[in-house]
Scaffold this motif. Structure first.
Motif: not given
Length: 310
Positions: A93-94, A96-98, A100-101, A111
């Motif tokens: 998840k971490s 993918y957050r990165w 996505s940004e 997520l």
């Protein structure tokens, strides 16, 4: 698990960049970075095998909810423990957050994936008498007086100030003389102020009066036998010897002294939010584990002392 042909160069570059960012921005430890790398590599490798083709950035953007369910099922089939599954999902998840940004991904499928539930391990504190006995017994393990005083001072700081062992060993000559409070640099380079009890100051002063190595501002307070930084493993070993002499369980470790600090404060009526600040927990939910410990202790006392019916 992974091999070079299973993951595209673009995915590897993205992973490397994310790990660098995590290390720089979150001040993550080398062990944490290594765990992140393994967990995300395993995830990308699974997707590669699941779809039968290398997972570049474009395929990674198309991860679906069924893909996530298939991955979790794959982990369960490998008998991966729920706690480890939760850790792996957190790393993915971490990442993918990165992504996505940076790449404009839509990360909802990743997520929204839920980690399996697991029973959190409760901290195992010592009783107040056992904590004091541990400090006294640790001092008796060394053949040199200054080393015994050193070990006692370290363990006293763990219990008296609620420090992690890395935090205690991170104190330098610049922090001397210890006052009524001390600034501690904890996980994620987060600073906090902790009170220093007179007993802790006395323990450190006793060690300083006996230590044969000069104290310099940029040198660690606690030294090894030859004057270098003290290896935390030595404190683990000396507490292991002491607990065996005292007949304490294997859970009586240096970190248990920090747990004991928190639990005893809570038992004495300490405010949970204040204890969170003293421990340097980023989340109150981490500190709330001690309320469960305290309730367990209260139930044991109740069961031992309450008159039995009948």
């Amino acid at each position: 698990m992974s091999t070079p042909f299973e993951i595209s160069a673009a995915a590897r570059d993205a992973l490397a960049s994310w790990l660098e960012a995590a290390k720089a921005l979150k001040a993550a430890s080398d062990n944490t970075i290594k765990a992140y790398q393994v967990d995300v590599l395993d995830f990308i490798t699974f997707l590669t095998l699941h779809h039968g083709q290398p997972q570049g950035l474009a395929p990674l953007a198309r991860v679906t909810t069924p893909d996530m369910r298939a991955w979790m099922a794959h982990l369960r089939a490998q008998d991966v423990a729920p706690r480890s599954m939760a850790r792996k999902l957190s790393a993915v998840k971490s990442f993918y957050r990165w992504l996505s940004e940076r790449e404009g991904y839509e990360p909802t499928a990743v997520l929204s994936a839920r980690a399996p539930k697991f029973q959190k391990k409760l901290p195992r504190p010592l009783t107040e008498d056992a904590a004091r006995a541990m400090i006294d017994t640790v001092e008796l393990q060394a053949t040199q007086g200054w080393i015994g005083a050193r070990d006692a001072a370290v363990v006293t700081l763990l219990y008296g100030c609620g420090l992690r062992i890395s935090e205690a060993l991170g104190i330098t000559g610049r922090d001397l003389p210890l006052g009524e409070t001390m600034r501690i640099l904890g996980k994620g380079r987060k600073e906090r102020i902790v009170p220093v009890l007179p007993v802790a100051r006395r323990a450190v002063d006793t060690y300083l009066s006996l230590c044969p190595h000069p104290m310099e501002p940029d040198k660690p307070l606690f030294r090894g036998a030859r004057g270098g930084p003290l290896n935390p493993r030595l404190i683990q070993k000396v507490t292991e010897k002491a607990r065996m002499q005292l007949g304490l369980p294997a859970t009586a470790t240096p970190h248990a002294m920090r747990h004991s600090f928190a639990t005893h404060l809570l038992s004495a009526g300490g405010d949970l939010r204040a204890i969170q600040e003293l421990l340097g927990h980023a989340s109150l939910s981490t500190t709330q584990a001690y309320t469960s410990v305290d309730q367990v202790h209260l139930m044991k006392v109740y069961e031992a002392t309450h008159p039995k019916a009948g």
